[in-house]
Design a protein around this motif. Sequence first.
Motif, PDB file in Angstrom:
ATOM      1  N   PHE A 295      -3.215  10.609   1.097  1.00  0.00           N
ATOM      2  CA  PHE A 295      -4.109   9.456   1.207  1.00  0.00           C
ATOM      3  C   PHE A 295      -3.328   8.145   1.292  1.00  0.00           C
ATOM      4  CE2 PHE A 295      -6.847  12.783  -0.455  1.00  0.00           C
ATOM      5  CZ  PHE A 295      -7.921  12.663   0.414  1.00  0.00           C
ATOM      6  N   SER A 296      -2.114   8.157   0.775  1.00  0.00           N
ATOM      7  CA  SER A 296      -1.225   7.004   0.968  1.00  0.00           C
ATOM      8  C   SER A 296      -0.929   6.823   2.451  1.00  0.00           C
ATOM      9  CB  SER A 296       0.087   7.211   0.198  1.00  0.00           C
ATOM     10  OG  SER A 296       1.110   6.348   0.666  1.00  0.00           O
ATOM     11  N   ALA A 297      -0.598   7.919   3.131  1.00  0.00           N
ATOM     12  CA  ALA A 297      -0.305   7.846   4.566  1.00  0.00           C
ATOM     13  C   ALA A 297      -1.525   7.358   5.344  1.00  0.00           C
ATOM     14  CB  ALA A 297       0.137   9.220   5.076  1.00  0.00           C
ATOM     15  N   ILE A 298      -2.715   7.826   4.957  1.00  0.00           N
ATOM     16  CA  ILE A 298      -3.938   7.372   5.624  1.00  0.00           C
ATOM     17  C   ILE A 298      -4.121   5.872   5.437  1.00  0.00           C
ATOM     18  CG2 ILE A 298      -6.467   7.505   5.565  1.00  0.00           C
ATOM     19  CD1 ILE A 298      -6.151  10.481   4.837  1.00  0.00           C
ATOM     20  N   PHE A 299      -3.893   5.395   4.219  1.00  0.00           N
ATOM     21  CA  PHE A 299      -4.045   3.958   3.959  1.00  0.00           C
ATOM     22  C   PHE A 299      -3.107   3.139   4.833  1.00  0.00           C
ATOM     23  CE2 PHE A 299      -2.756   0.026   1.904  1.00  0.00           C
ATOM     24  CZ  PHE A 299      -3.980  -0.565   1.637  1.00  0.00           C
ATOM     25  N   TRP A 300      -1.823   3.513   4.855  1.00  0.00           N
ATOM     26  CA  TRP A 300      -0.848   2.707   5.602  1.00  0.00           C
ATOM     27  C   TRP A 300      -1.070   2.806   7.108  1.00  0.00           C
ATOM     28  CZ3 TRP A 300       0.916  -0.782   2.701  1.00  0.00           C
ATOM     29  CH2 TRP A 300       1.206  -0.541   1.363  1.00  0.00           C
ATOM     30  N   SER A 301      -1.671   3.899   7.569  1.00  0.00           N
ATOM     31  CA  SER A 301      -1.954   4.008   9.004  1.00  0.00           C
ATOM     32  C   SER A 301      -2.999   2.982   9.426  1.00  0.00           C
ATOM     33  CB  SER A 301      -2.439   5.421   9.353  1.00  0.00           C
ATOM     34  OG  SER A 301      -3.721   5.675   8.812  1.00  0.00           O
ATOM     35  N   GLY A 302      -3.850   2.572   8.491  1.00  0.00           N
ATOM     36  CA  GLY A 302      -4.810   1.504   8.784  1.00  0.00           C
ATOM     37  C   GLY A 302      -4.258   0.137   8.475  1.00  0.00           C
ATOM     38  N   PHE A 303      -3.626   0.018   7.326  1.00  0.00           N
ATOM     39  CA  PHE A 303      -3.114  -1.286   6.883  1.00  0.00           C
ATOM     40  C   PHE A 303      -2.107  -1.853   7.876  1.00  0.00           C
ATOM     41  CE2 PHE A 303      -0.181  -4.006   4.539  1.00  0.00           C
ATOM     42  CZ  PHE A 303      -1.051  -4.815   3.826  1.00  0.00           C
ATOM     43  N   HIS A 406      -7.978  -6.150   3.133  1.00  0.00           N
ATOM     44  CA  HIS A 406      -6.850  -5.227   3.220  1.00  0.00           C
ATOM     45  C   HIS A 406      -5.820  -5.501   2.132  1.00  0.00           C
ATOM     46  CE1 HIS A 406      -7.461  -3.852   7.680  1.00  0.00           C
ATOM     47  NE2 HIS A 406      -8.486  -3.588   6.898  1.00  0.00           N
ATOM     48  N   THR A 407      -5.586  -6.774   1.841  1.00  0.00           N
ATOM     49  CA  THR A 407      -4.631  -7.126   0.784  1.00  0.00           C
ATOM     50  C   THR A 407      -5.148  -6.667  -0.572  1.00  0.00           C
ATOM     51  OG1 THR A 407      -3.905  -9.067   2.031  1.00  0.00           O
ATOM     52  CG2 THR A 407      -3.371  -9.013  -0.308  1.00  0.00           C
ATOM     53  N   ALA A 408      -6.456  -6.849  -0.818  1.00  0.00           N
ATOM     54  CA  ALA A 408      -7.036  -6.346  -2.064  1.00  0.00           C
ATOM     55  C   ALA A 408      -6.861  -4.831  -2.147  1.00  0.00           C
ATOM     56  CB  ALA A 408      -8.513  -6.725  -2.136  1.00  0.00           C
ATOM     57  N   GLY A 409      -7.064  -4.139  -1.016  1.00  0.00           N
ATOM     58  CA  GLY A 409      -6.845  -2.699  -0.981  1.00  0.00           C
ATOM     59  C   GLY A 409      -5.403  -2.338  -1.281  1.00  0.00           C
ATOM     60  N   GLU A 410      -4.482  -3.109  -0.727  1.00  0.00           N
ATOM     61  CA  GLU A 410      -3.055  -2.880  -0.976  1.00  0.00           C
ATOM     62  C   GLU A 410      -2.737  -3.020  -2.466  1.00  0.00           C
ATOM     63  OE1 GLU A 410       1.301  -4.777   0.313  1.00  0.00           O
ATOM     64  OE2 GLU A 410      -0.559  -5.843   0.785  1.00  0.00           O
ATOM     65  N   LEU A 411      -3.314  -4.040  -3.112  1.00  0.00           N
ATOM     66  CA  LEU A 411      -3.046  -4.277  -4.533  1.00  0.00           C
ATOM     67  C   LEU A 411      -3.672  -3.201  -5.414  1.00  0.00           C
ATOM     68  CD1 LEU A 411      -3.464  -8.161  -4.597  1.00  0.00           C
ATOM     69  CD2 LEU A 411      -1.338  -6.867  -4.897  1.00  0.00           C
ATOM     70  N   PHE A 412      -4.730  -2.553  -4.927  1.00  0.00           N
ATOM     71  CA  PHE A 412      -5.294  -1.403  -5.633  1.00  0.00           C
ATOM     72  C   PHE A 412      -4.364  -0.204  -5.521  1.00  0.00           C
ATOM     73  CE2 PHE A 412      -9.604  -3.208  -5.988  1.00  0.00           C
ATOM     74  CZ  PHE A 412     -10.055  -2.598  -7.156  1.00  0.00           C
ATOM     75  N   LEU A 413      -3.812   0.018  -4.325  1.00  0.00           N
ATOM     76  CA  LEU A 413      -3.152   1.291  -4.045  1.00  0.00           C
ATOM     77  C   LEU A 413      -1.629   1.273  -4.163  1.00  0.00           C
ATOM     78  CD1 LEU A 413      -4.140   3.862  -1.403  1.00  0.00           C
ATOM     79  CD2 LEU A 413      -1.815   2.986  -1.323  1.00  0.00           C
TER      80      LEU A 413
END
Length: 500
Positions: A295-303, A406-413
Amino acid sequence: MSSEKTFFGHPRGLATLFFTEMWERFSYYGMRAILVLFMVEAIENGGLGIDDKQATAIYGLYTMFVYLLALPGGWLADRFFGLQKSVWYGGIIIALGHFSMAIPMTEFFFIGLVLIVIGTGLLKPNISSIVGGLYPEDQPTRRDAGFSLFYMGINIGAFISPLIVGTLGENVNWHLGFGIAGFGMLIGLIQYKATQKYLGGVGAQPEGYDAEDKKQIKFRSQVKIGITIFLLALVFLILLTTLGYVNINAYYIASISKYILATALILFFVAIFLLGKLNSDEKKKIGALAILLIFSAIFWSGFEQAGSSLNLFASRYADRYIFGYEMAASVLQSANPMFIIILSPVFGWLWVKLASKHLNPNTPVKFAFGLILLGLGFGVMVIASFIVVEHTKASYGWLLLTYMLHTAGELFLSPVGLSATTKLAPKRLVGQMMGAWFMSVAFGNLIAGLVAGEFNEKAIEQDPSLLPDIFSYITQFAIGAGVIVLILSPIIRRLTGNVK
């Protein structure tokens, strides 16, 4: 390390590393902000005239290798150069890469990209290691505060660079922008060398270094020869490619690379399970970590669409006028570091407040929120795309809202993912698991480049509805992934043994 001089109450050496990293990030994010825009720009306008699929594939490969080469970069520092020399050599190679890209010749552009990847692989992992080495083992809280200050330097550099490099690159000359990025790295190198004494002996030599040991002398000589041969072969291949003697399709290579990297990650975990001598509890924790890495890879593929598809959207479809002045599209790349600077203290306060009330979300739940926020950000782009379909342009404010989400998502993950990796991995495997984490980030960056290739300008011109459709698919995929993590969170928690 004792020293009379301090940097906001921290060892004076932290200032050396703070400004080195600030200028290195200035150079990296400045160049990154204009990279895809330069490649797709028409030749008559000073660009390379590459089609969207090839350009974003090159971008994906480039950002992938930036993370992957941190692994051999760390190994070379530990076994060969030492941390301090690795930072110095890495910075020099990065600067040479940017200055190479400042030369208006295709050959030098690609040689420059390769040099920056190599230099970043040497500098990036090892400068962080030196930060940790400035503090005694019995001062973990002070070390954490030092890292927080260090990361502020990262975001200051990342915030400033698109404003300068992007504006000059887009509005004056692309190669001037690349040159300014190199000049930033040069400033960082000068101050690093001038203040290196404050680092003391931290990382001055590789562990177990002995200048008289014949085996080590032979090993260092072999490594030097190997690196030289590799670099010469790489430069020769680039020259053959740009001169037309070798035909390399970046999109095809990126497409093949995703299978290679995914297979490597799977085999890595299989090897760990079969050969890592794990007990039952360790196997469960490693299994939980493997799920989180997916799920980390999925997140960064969007971010990481920020530097590719979202950057192209800003260039082609965003109304960027502010007070009667049209800002460069790449200037919007400053949004993410700006929001990190603004939101990081808020999130830091929030976690402490929630923890005091026993309401702090666990790791998989934070992962889920990160992915959902990522999806919501792309949902904003669906709205912006419909506006483009109706009116040809949408306000840049939609992009700012997306970057904020997206930044808020980054700070979560992101910080939670790094922390979980160190907590869940057995101590003897922490380094390897951190390598696996960065491999997942690299994989996400590669996929980001491939996905961005679907934002083809010519296809969208023929069928404008493709623009909201593509963003809609990404929205659904990201939010869907977040919901899956929420559903799996009880299972992941049981596997981790409720490790916070």
